[in-house]
Design a protein around this motif. Structure first.
Motif, PDB file in Angstrom:
ATOM      1  N   HIS A 190       0.849  -1.194   0.000  1.00 25.32           N
ATOM      2  CA  HIS A 190       0.000   0.000   0.000  1.00 25.32           C
ATOM      3  C   HIS A 190       0.881   1.239   0.000  1.00 25.32           C
ATOM      4  CE1 HIS A 190       0.515   1.318   4.274  1.00 25.32           C
ATOM      5  NE2 HIS A 190       0.732   0.035   4.482  1.00 25.32           N
ATOM      6  N   HIS A 191       0.328   2.328  -0.451  1.00 23.51           N
ATOM      7  CA  HIS A 191       1.020   3.615  -0.467  1.00 23.51           C
ATOM      8  C   HIS A 191       1.349   4.028   0.969  1.00 23.51           C
ATOM      9  CE1 HIS A 191       0.702   8.207  -1.501  1.00 23.51           C
ATOM     10  NE2 HIS A 191       1.960   7.787  -1.456  1.00 23.51           N
ATOM     11  N   GLY A 192       2.620   4.310   1.236  1.00 23.43           N
ATOM     12  CA  GLY A 192       3.024   4.738   2.572  1.00 23.43           C
ATOM     13  C   GLY A 192       3.464   3.623   3.486  1.00 23.43           C
ATOM     14  N   PRO A 194      18.051   6.284  23.951  1.00 22.06           N
ATOM     15  CA  PRO A 194      16.619   6.540  23.816  1.00 22.06           C
ATOM     16  C   PRO A 194      16.301   7.082  22.424  1.00 22.06           C
ATOM     17  CG  PRO A 194      17.469   7.477  25.851  1.00 22.06           C
ATOM     18  CD  PRO A 194      18.656   7.061  25.037  1.00 22.06           C
ATOM     19  N   VAL A 195      15.180   6.658  21.880  1.00 24.89           N
ATOM     20  CA  VAL A 195      14.760   7.103  20.548  1.00 24.89           C
ATOM     21  C   VAL A 195      13.316   7.580  20.617  1.00 24.89           C
ATOM     22  CG1 VAL A 195      14.309   6.432  18.151  1.00 24.89           C
ATOM     23  CG2 VAL A 195      16.348   5.573  19.336  1.00 24.89           C
ATOM     24  N   LYS A 196      13.101   8.785  20.113  1.00 20.43           N
ATOM     25  CA  LYS A 196      11.766   9.365  20.049  1.00 20.43           C
ATOM     26  C   LYS A 196      11.311   9.416  18.603  1.00 20.43           C
ATOM     27  CE  LYS A 196       9.233  13.640  21.182  1.00 20.43           C
ATOM     28  NZ  LYS A 196       9.307  14.929  21.904  1.00 20.43           N
ATOM     29  N   ILE A 197      10.074   9.016  18.357  1.00 21.03           N
ATOM     30  CA  ILE A 197       9.481   9.111  17.024  1.00 21.03           C
ATOM     31  C   ILE A 197       8.170   9.875  17.157  1.00 21.03           C
ATOM     32  CG2 ILE A 197       8.497   7.873  15.065  1.00 21.03           C
ATOM     33  CD1 ILE A 197      10.369   5.582  15.600  1.00 21.03           C
ATOM     34  N   VAL A 198       8.006  10.897  16.354  1.00 22.44           N
ATOM     35  CA  VAL A 198       6.761  11.664  16.289  1.00 22.44           C
ATOM     36  C   VAL A 198       6.395  11.833  14.823  1.00 22.44           C
ATOM     37  CG1 VAL A 198       5.590  13.825  16.840  1.00 22.44           C
ATOM     38  CG2 VAL A 198       7.311  12.917  18.412  1.00 22.44           C
ATOM     39  N   TYR A 199       5.223  11.354  14.440  1.00 22.19           N
ATOM     40  CA  TYR A 199       4.776  11.543  13.062  1.00 22.19           C
ATOM     41  C   TYR A 199       4.295  12.975  12.861  1.00 22.19           C
ATOM     42  CZ  TYR A 199       4.565   6.424  12.495  1.00 22.19           C
ATOM     43  OH  TYR A 199       4.863   5.089  12.420  1.00 22.19           O
ATOM     44  N   ASN A 200       4.562  13.521  11.690  1.00 28.01           N
ATOM     45  CA  ASN A 200       3.871  14.762  11.337  1.00 28.01           C
ATOM     46  C   ASN A 200       2.490  14.398  10.794  1.00 28.01           C
ATOM     47  OD1 ASN A 200       4.227  14.001   8.617  1.00 28.01           O
ATOM     48  ND2 ASN A 200       6.098  15.214   8.417  1.00 28.01           N
ATOM     49  N   ARG A 201       1.690  15.414  10.499  1.00 27.37           N
ATOM     50  CA  ARG A 201       0.310  15.118  10.105  1.00 27.37           C
ATOM     51  C   ARG A 201       0.257  14.346   8.793  1.00 27.37           C
ATOM     52  NH1 ARG A 201      -3.656  14.210  13.135  1.00 27.37           N
ATOM     53  NH2 ARG A 201      -3.086  16.066  14.347  1.00 27.37           N
ATOM     54  N   PHE A 202       1.113  14.690   7.837  1.00 20.30           N
ATOM     55  CA  PHE A 202       1.146  13.965   6.564  1.00 20.30           C
ATOM     56  C   PHE A 202       1.427  12.484   6.815  1.00 20.30           C
ATOM     57  CE2 PHE A 202       3.727  12.210   3.118  1.00 20.30           C
ATOM     58  CZ  PHE A 202       2.927  12.448   2.010  1.00 20.30           C
ATOM     59  N   GLU A 203       2.444  12.197   7.624  1.00 24.99           N
ATOM     60  CA  GLU A 203       2.806  10.807   7.884  1.00 24.99           C
ATOM     61  C   GLU A 203       1.729  10.083   8.670  1.00 24.99           C
ATOM     62  OE1 GLU A 203       6.704   8.221   9.288  1.00 24.99           O
ATOM     63  OE2 GLU A 203       6.523  10.298   9.939  1.00 24.99           O
ATOM     64  N   SER A 204       1.024  10.818   9.519  1.00 25.50           N
ATOM     65  CA  SER A 204      -0.026  10.197  10.324  1.00 25.50           C
ATOM     66  C   SER A 204      -1.121   9.597   9.454  1.00 25.50           C
ATOM     67  CB  SER A 204      -0.620  11.226  11.287  1.00 25.50           C
ATOM     68  OG  SER A 204      -1.631  10.658  12.080  1.00 25.50           O
ATOM     69  N   PHE A 206      -0.751   8.014   6.830  1.00 25.71           N
ATOM     70  CA  PHE A 206      -0.274   6.708   6.377  1.00 25.71           C
ATOM     71  C   PHE A 206       0.056   5.788   7.551  1.00 25.71           C
ATOM     72  CE2 PHE A 206       0.903   9.763   3.077  1.00 25.71           C
ATOM     73  CZ  PHE A 206       0.292   9.193   1.979  1.00 25.71           C
ATOM     74  N   GLY A 207       0.135   6.332   8.758  1.00 25.87           N
ATOM     75  CA  GLY A 207       0.627   5.588   9.898  1.00 25.87           C
ATOM     76  C   GLY A 207      -0.423   4.876  10.713  1.00 25.87           C
ATOM     77  N   HIS A 208      -1.700   5.040  10.367  1.00 27.73           N
ATOM     78  CA  HIS A 208      -2.732   4.319  11.110  1.00 27.73           C
ATOM     79  C   HIS A 208      -3.847   3.878  10.163  1.00 27.73           C
ATOM     80  CE1 HIS A 208      -4.219   8.577  11.382  1.00 27.73           C
ATOM     81  NE2 HIS A 208      -5.358   7.992  11.075  1.00 27.73           N
TER      82      HIS A 208
END
Length: 794
Positions: A111-113, A286-296, A298-300
């Motif tokens: 799928h796209h993303g 430690p690693v932090k990941i925060v999606y921006n709105r564009f990535e969000s 595709f992220g859920h």
């Protein structure tokens, strides 16, 4: 907010808060959120942390020919780049029900993303730039985008036949799940009908559009494990999927809920959880990941788009004879919770009506469209849109009032569902319709004032496109039925730990559960339950984590019922243990200690007549009472895969809406003036929160009626509008007045008689708005959302 303070161990509601259930207690996190002081997952920080970023596919279906990460790895500030081949164990896939989702693309993107590679760097922009340097060569494959392309002879398979993702009972490998429901004889009943009405309906793909994007912080631990602080809906389901991929025992993956900015089903599936942990364990930082709105976007997962065909029959006196329907849900590239969504759509496909003869088929497809799964309403929303449109069409064919036609056919307690399951608690469908119709209508032409037109109240609002010349009003009604809790034999339980102790001579309660507070107000209700059961005002809600037993998902309108039930049961056990301790210590001094009717009230032990026997702190002494117990609802069972018969659901909730709209027929613009709602909640544990939930669900239904839809290119399966610039959600200017009439008819099998409420208003608000627009325009309007071109023909 008076009496609310932030503490190191959680949120404490102090002595000025109301006593317990039934009170409109203010949320302990409310002021923190509106003032910007609340710490969301994206606000977390660690002094030596790295930033993670995900490289995602730019095409929807392709083989990965080459994947070159060398340039990204050579970028200054980059600590790690991971692909599928770098995963540490043989377990490389995960999933809620079917483990078909690769942690990173497994040589093929579907799928796209889709996530292809991960980068960890010392700055978020460095991570993004490095990810852009990863070179991926794709060999594109034909895309599957609908039922025709999914099931045609020779159709490309989204998942290879050699995998174990295909159930034996489905007719094609590109079908995730199929559920028929057959009861009576719909063919014979059709011959008895005086009127037969059919309709084809299209329901668009909706995004949860939550406030806070996906985010989390993974911290490697000295014992070789990892601590993950994350915004999620289901800590223990995350843990079950994460640990095998990392090659760690579950006790070494410690999860703590961080601040969640809304969920609505979009956080049931994993997003950054495994990715963050992999990068933290690889780098030792430690690693932090925060999606921006564009990535969000595709992220859920999203709400399943659907195509629905319905046939309703009725006698001339308004009695339904039969219903036949076929519901096709697009599940996208991976299964997620599609099998359960299919079960819901099928079992609730007829709506809250008495129909003895039904023939239902519901199925979900694998496709190369974005993955779809849980969203508020969970399959029942799509069905309600179609069956309520059908009810209006049948009423019109019979020349009957649409509300009266619904009331004639309304189910009640004792009605047998199409699955053969009797409804064993109140089902006040006719009463809800009566109540919502009896609410006063808003005044006509409310935009006209003594000074002239108020453009904010007109279709188009502040765009000032119309002054009311072509505006017509319409009124529409709808009612829906939604199940509560996990269904079809799932072992649905929740756990609560309650600790009662004396601190500084005062009794204090700590409630510890793994419930994800996603905005529904569970932290408020749990404190109210503890005050009611233990008679103690000072209640602290411990942060949710995996150091206590599972609370299940914050979904299915189940948390107040299930985790609230667990808190109630555990408090009752704590109370009994405290009283037993008091009997042992003080029973010899007062004969009333021997009675079973002792209560805890106001920090004291009292008789049912109000006589004070002892201060609770004196009974407790220096030894706390600390218990952890599970709570289960009545058992359910799977639906038969041939007939759909079975006791699949534990409880039902009902809501009815009346929509008033104004439509500019020349411009195709819609203004929803009012969405009145009547809903049975069993028992309003917190009336203020109840109304808020109903109004919130109503607004989401409004969104999918007139503006919300993820657009996917049918030729390429690419998402065309992954931003709030092009994906529209209702603003305060779009949201109408939402008067609410709350009915309380107790379900005797539920804690306090309560009924889950969060999803039902999302069902009926959408078809009510569509019915009102049809009433205003005379158009058929068989798809969501309604767009201007559907109203003007342009």
């Amino acid at each position: 907010m008076a009496g609310v303070t932030r503490t190191p161990t959680g949120l404490t509601q102090g002595s000025t808060a109301p006593a317990g259930i039934g009170a409109s207690t203010l949320r302990p996190d409310g002021t923190l959120k509106v003032t910007g002081e609340f710490a969301y997952a994206s606000d977390m920080w660690h002094e030596d942390m790295l930033w993670g970023h995900t490289l995602r596919s730019t095409v929807a279906h392709a083989e990965i020919v080459t994947l070159d990460t060398s340039e990204a790895l050579a970028t200054p500030g980059v600590y790690a780049v991971l692909t599928y081949d770098d995963l540490p164990t043989e377990v490389k896939h995960y999933g809620l029900e079917v483990q078909d989702t690769p942690v990173l693309a497994d040589g093929r993107v579907r799928h796209h993303g889709e996530p292809v590679a991960l980068v960890a760097a010392d700055h978020p922009e460095t991570a993004r730039r490095a990810a852009a340097k990863i070179k991926v060569e794709y060999a594109e494959l034909p895309v599957v985008t609908d039922e025709a392309s999914a099931t045609a002879e020779g159709a490309p398979l989204v998942h290879d036949r050699r995998t174990d993702h295909h159930a034996a009972h489905v007719p094609h490998p590109n079908i995730v799940h199929r559920q028929p429901i057959v009861r009576g004889d719909a063919d014979a009943a059709a011959g008895r009908a005086d009127v037969v009405v059919t309709g084809d309906y299209v329901f668009g793909m909706q995004d949860q559009a939550f406030l806070g994007p996906e985010s989390g912080l993974a911290v490697p631990a000295e014992d070789g494990g990892v601590d993950l602080y994350v915004a999620t809906q289901w800590l223990h389901a995350d843990l079950r999927q994460i640990a095998p991929v990392l090659g760690l025992p579950e006790e070494k993956v410690r999860m703590t809920l961080s601040g969640v900015g809304g969920a609505f089903g979009g956080r049931e599936d994993l997003s950054m959880q495994i990715h963050g942990c992999l990068l933290a364990l690889r780098t030792g930082k430690p690693v932090k990941i925060v999606y921006n709105r564009f990535e969000s976007f595709f992220g859920h997962v999203h709400r399943h788009p659907a195509r629905l065909h319905y046939e309703h029959g009725a006698t001339k006196d308004g009695r339904l004879t039969h219903v036949r329907c076929r519901i096709v849900l697009d599940g996208g590239a991976y299964a997620s919770s599609s099998p359960a969504v299919v079960g819901n759509a099928a079992s609730l496909a007829v709506g809250p009506y008495v129909v003895d003869d039904v023939a239902i088929e519901a199925l979900a497809l694998y496709s190369n469209n974005p993955p779809c799964g849980a969203m508020r309403g969970f399959g029942a929303v799509q069905a309600c849109f179609a069956y309520e449109a059908q009810m209006d069409k049948v009423a019109a064919e019979l020349g009957m009032d649409p509300v009266e036609f619904r009331r004639i056919n309304a189910m009640e307690q004792g009605t047998v569902m199409p699955t053969g399951q009797p409804v064993d608690s109140p089902a006040p469908v006719a009463e809800l319709l009566r109540r919502v119709k009896a609410m006063p209508l808003p005044p006509e032409q409310q935009w006209v004032t003594t000074e002239g037109a108020d453009i904010r109240a007109l279709p188009g609002g502040l765009s000032n496109t119309t002054h009311g010349e072509d505006v017509v009003r319409g009124v529409g009604y709808a009612v829906g039925i939604k199940n509560v809790g996990f269904s079809e034999g799932f072992d649905d339980y929740s756990t609560a730990r309650v600790r009662l102790e004396a601190v500084g001579g005062e009794p204090v309660v700590t409630v510890h559960t793994a419930m994800a507070e996603v905005g529904q107000g569970g932290v408020t209700v749990h404190a109210q339950i503890a005050r009611t059961e233990l008679g103690v005002q000072q209640v602290t809600i411990h942060p949710a984590d995996t150091q206590v037993g599972s609370a299940g998902s914050t979904s299915a309108s189940r948390q107040t019922y299930m985790t609230g039930g667990a808190v109630k049961n555990t408090c009752e056990a704590v109370r009994e243990k405290v009283l037993q301790r008091g009997r042992e210590r003080f029973g010899a001094y007062h004969p009333a200690w021997a009675t079973a009717e002792l209560l805890l009230e106001g920090g004291k032990v009292v008789t049912d007549g109000g006589e004070v026997l002892a201060d609770l702190a004196d009974v407790l002494g220096e030894e706390a009472v600390d218990l952890e117990l599970e709570f289960r609802h009545r058992p359910t069972e799977p639906f038969d895969l041939r007939t759909g018969q079975g006791r699949g659901h534990v409880q039902y909730s009902f809501a009815a809406h009346r929509a008033v709209v104004e439509v500019d027929t020349a411009l195709g613009l819609v203004k929803v003036v009012e969405l009145a709602c009547a809903q049975d909640v069993g028992k309003a544990l917190n009336p203020l929160s109840v109304v808020g939930q109903i109004q919130g669900g109503t607004t989401q239904g409004l969104g999918v009626a007139v503006m919300e839809e993820i657009l996917v290119d049918p030729a390429t399966a690419k998402v065309r509008n992954p931003s709030f610039t092009d994906y529209l959600i209702p603003t305060i200017l779009d949201t109408p007045t939402i008067p609410v009439d709350v009915l309380e008819l107790a379900d005797e099998a539920a804690p306090y008689g309560l009924r889950g409420i969060g999803e039902a208003p999302t069902l009926s608000s959408t078809p009510a708005v569509l019915a009102a627009i049809r009433d205003a325009t005379g158009l058929e309007l068989n798809r969501t959302p309604v767009r201007p071109e559907h109203l003007t023909g342009n």
